[in-house]
Design a protein around this motif. Structure first.
Motif, PDB file in Angstrom:
ATOM      1  N   MET A   1       0.843  -1.170   0.000  1.00  0.00           N
ATOM      2  CA  MET A   1       0.000   0.000   0.000  1.00  0.00           C
ATOM      3  C   MET A   1       0.897   1.245   0.000  1.00  0.00           C
ATOM      4  O   MET A   1       1.758   1.387   0.862  1.00  0.00           O
ATOM      5  CB  MET A   1      -0.900  -0.030   1.238  1.00  0.00           C
ATOM      6  CG  MET A   1      -1.824   1.121   1.346  1.00  0.00           C
ATOM      7  SD  MET A   1      -2.955   0.809   2.717  1.00  0.00           S
ATOM      8  CE  MET A   1      -4.122   2.074   2.370  1.00  0.00           C
ATOM      9  N   PRO A   2       0.686   2.137  -0.956  1.00  0.00           N
ATOM     10  CA  PRO A   2       1.530   3.326  -1.029  1.00  0.00           C
ATOM     11  C   PRO A   2       1.256   4.281   0.136  1.00  0.00           C
ATOM     12  O   PRO A   2       0.174   4.279   0.724  1.00  0.00           O
ATOM     13  CB  PRO A   2       1.133   3.969  -2.357  1.00  0.00           C
ATOM     14  CG  PRO A   2      -0.249   3.475  -2.628  1.00  0.00           C
ATOM     15  CD  PRO A   2      -0.308   2.099  -2.018  1.00  0.00           C
ATOM     16  N   ALA A   3       2.255   5.074   0.442  1.00  0.00           N
ATOM     17  CA  ALA A   3       2.106   6.065   1.516  1.00  0.00           C
ATOM     18  C   ALA A   3       1.071   7.106   1.112  1.00  0.00           C
ATOM     19  O   ALA A   3       0.935   7.419  -0.072  1.00  0.00           O
ATOM     20  CB  ALA A   3       3.440   6.726   1.779  1.00  0.00           C
ATOM     21  N   PRO A   4       0.323   7.639   2.075  1.00  0.00           N
ATOM     22  CA  PRO A   4      -0.672   8.649   1.732  1.00  0.00           C
ATOM     23  C   PRO A   4       0.009   9.923   1.205  1.00  0.00           C
ATOM     24  O   PRO A   4       1.108  10.271   1.628  1.00  0.00           O
ATOM     25  CB  PRO A   4      -1.404   8.918   3.034  1.00  0.00           C
ATOM     26  CG  PRO A   4      -0.565   8.341   4.103  1.00  0.00           C
ATOM     27  CD  PRO A   4       0.336   7.330   3.488  1.00  0.00           C
TER      28      PRO A   4
END
Length: 116
Positions: A1-4
């Protein structure tokens, strides 16, 4: 999951502060109702002490609003700045993030208007 993204982080900060402000308003109303109930009931020997404590709690809750409003204004300014930066070339924000940011801005402005 990519960083926000920075926009998502700024949006969630504003949203959290607006929710916190609404929670304090709800608490303020509950304290006022409790004080009114104690003022009417008042037959018990401990009622005067409880009334004093409730009034103190009410004043402490009221004292939170100025600093909370300042934090909302600061977070709102950061969010608006981030939204402007993301409109330029190399836009990394998704349309969903932009929509959420605009909704958070509208909610924060409404919350600030209601407290003034």
């Amino acid at each position: 999951m990519p960083a926000p993204s920075r926009l998502a982080i700024a949006t969630s900060a504003v949203t959290r502060l607006v929710k916190e402000e609404a929670s304090y308003h709800k608490e303020l109303e509950q304290q006022k109702a409790s004080i009114a109930k104690l003022e009417q009931g008042g037959g018990d020997e401990n009622a005067e002490y409880q009334l004093k404590q409730e009034r103190r709690a009410l004043e402490e809750t009221k004292a939170i609003f100025p600093s909370l409003n300042a934090r909302i204004k600061e977070a709102l300014a950061k969010l608006e700045q981030q939204l402007e930066q993301d409109k330029g070339p190399g836009d990394q924000s998704t349309p969903e993030e932009i929509t959420k940011a605009k909704e958070a801005i509208a909610g924060a402005k409404t919350a600030l208007r209601e407290t003034m």
